[in-house]
Design an enzyme around this catalytic site. Sequence first.
Site, PDB file in Angstrom:
ATOM      1  N   ASP A  27       0.818  -1.209   0.000  1.00  0.00           N
ATOM      2  CA  ASP A  27       0.000   0.000   0.000  1.00  0.00           C
ATOM      3  C   ASP A  27       0.856   1.266   0.000  1.00  0.00           C
ATOM      4  O   ASP A  27       0.491   2.280   0.582  1.00  0.00           O
ATOM      5  CB  ASP A  27      -0.956   0.014   1.194  1.00  0.00           C
ATOM      6  CG  ASP A  27      -2.063   1.057   1.029  1.00  0.00           C
ATOM      7  OD1 ASP A  27      -2.404   1.376  -0.121  1.00  0.00           O
ATOM      8  OD2 ASP A  27      -2.561   1.555   2.054  1.00  0.00           O
ATOM      9  N   CYS A  82     -19.075  -9.782 -11.848  1.00  0.00           N
ATOM     10  CA  CYS A  82     -20.049  -8.864 -11.252  1.00  0.00           C
ATOM     11  C   CYS A  82     -21.418  -8.997 -11.927  1.00  0.00           C
ATOM     12  O   CYS A  82     -22.447  -8.697 -11.311  1.00  0.00           O
ATOM     13  CB  CYS A  82     -19.560  -7.422 -11.377  1.00  0.00           C
ATOM     14  SG  CYS A  82     -18.211  -7.003 -10.248  1.00  0.00           S
ATOM     15  N   CYS A  92     -23.648   3.425  -2.243  1.00  0.00           N
ATOM     16  CA  CYS A  92     -22.697   4.464  -1.857  1.00  0.00           C
ATOM     17  C   CYS A  92     -23.436   5.748  -1.471  1.00  0.00           C
ATOM     18  O   CYS A  92     -24.145   6.336  -2.291  1.00  0.00           O
ATOM     19  CB  CYS A  92     -21.724   4.745  -3.002  1.00  0.00           C
ATOM     20  SG  CYS A  92     -20.511   6.028  -2.603  1.00  0.00           S
ATOM     21  N   CYS A 108     -15.549  10.073  -2.162  1.00  0.00           N
ATOM     22  CA  CYS A 108     -15.438   8.844  -1.385  1.00  0.00           C
ATOM     23  C   CYS A 108     -15.244   9.156   0.099  1.00  0.00           C
ATOM     24  O   CYS A 108     -14.377   9.951   0.478  1.00  0.00           O
ATOM     25  CB  CYS A 108     -14.264   8.017  -1.912  1.00  0.00           C
ATOM     26  SG  CYS A 108     -13.983   6.486  -0.998  1.00  0.00           S
ATOM     27  N   CYS A 142     -21.421  -6.145  -1.067  1.00  0.00           N
ATOM     28  CA  CYS A 142     -20.982  -6.978  -2.188  1.00  0.00           C
ATOM     29  C   CYS A 142     -21.309  -8.445  -1.922  1.00  0.00           C
ATOM     30  O   CYS A 142     -20.883  -9.016  -0.909  1.00  0.00           O
ATOM     31  CB  CYS A 142     -19.484  -6.817  -2.413  1.00  0.00           C
ATOM     32  SG  CYS A 142     -18.845  -7.834  -3.769  1.00  0.00           S
TER      33      CYS A 142
END
Length: 245
Positions: A27, A82, A92, A108, A142
């Site tokens: 990361d 998906c 969202c 975001c 999800c």
Amino acid sequence: MFEERLDALSAAIEGLSPGARTQRYVDYGPVLERDHAQRAGLGWIGRNTMLLHPDLGSYFMLGELLTDLEIEPDPPFVHDRCGTCRRCIDACPTDAILDGRLLDARLCISYLTIELRGSIPETLRPAIGNRVFGCDICQEVCPWNRDAPVPAEAPFAPRPGQPVPPEDMIAWAEELAPLDANEFRARYRGTAFSRPGRDGLLRNLAVGLGNAGGLAARPILRRLAEDPSPLVREHARWALNVLHG
């Protein structure tokens, strides 16, 4: 612990091929992690722009070990599983996830509460709710995470996260308020909380308390409204206005 595993892999490569060079990243660094992971066959890029593994969902960490050792590559993951699902897009709160597997980072909640250094736009504050450090909504909804295995090892096991209950937000704000920047760094050094810093965390807590704190949040918000930081004062005063209606 995760970096230690990459170091162990590096040592194994050195044992197999003395002189081989390696460089690890977790990361950080100029590495397109998800793209490389897809090309390495680990999964596909979902509509929420996260890498999805057919067995692990998206709840895992990516790390990279670069090497000049020639290794036969694995085939890429070419399937998109998906289908027609749009749950992450529809869930969202700030409409940050766009069609075409695009994410508007400016909207975001994870960006707004962790990476943003300035003021959170007022129009977005109500949608943040009491998520004061990051957001996992697009992962929570999800379907590929529904049966994802829970890591057994403590460092990778799930921790209590978002949203934060009002009483915990009040206690956290009361803990942070008397700290200066140096005291904050000493307390949170080596943790992800160091990224937004003292003022950023108090900014987030003020927004969360304005959205969900109720009457019990007013004393700490009044204190934050007089904080030395202009950023904290602005968001605390916004929160007080919201609570006063």
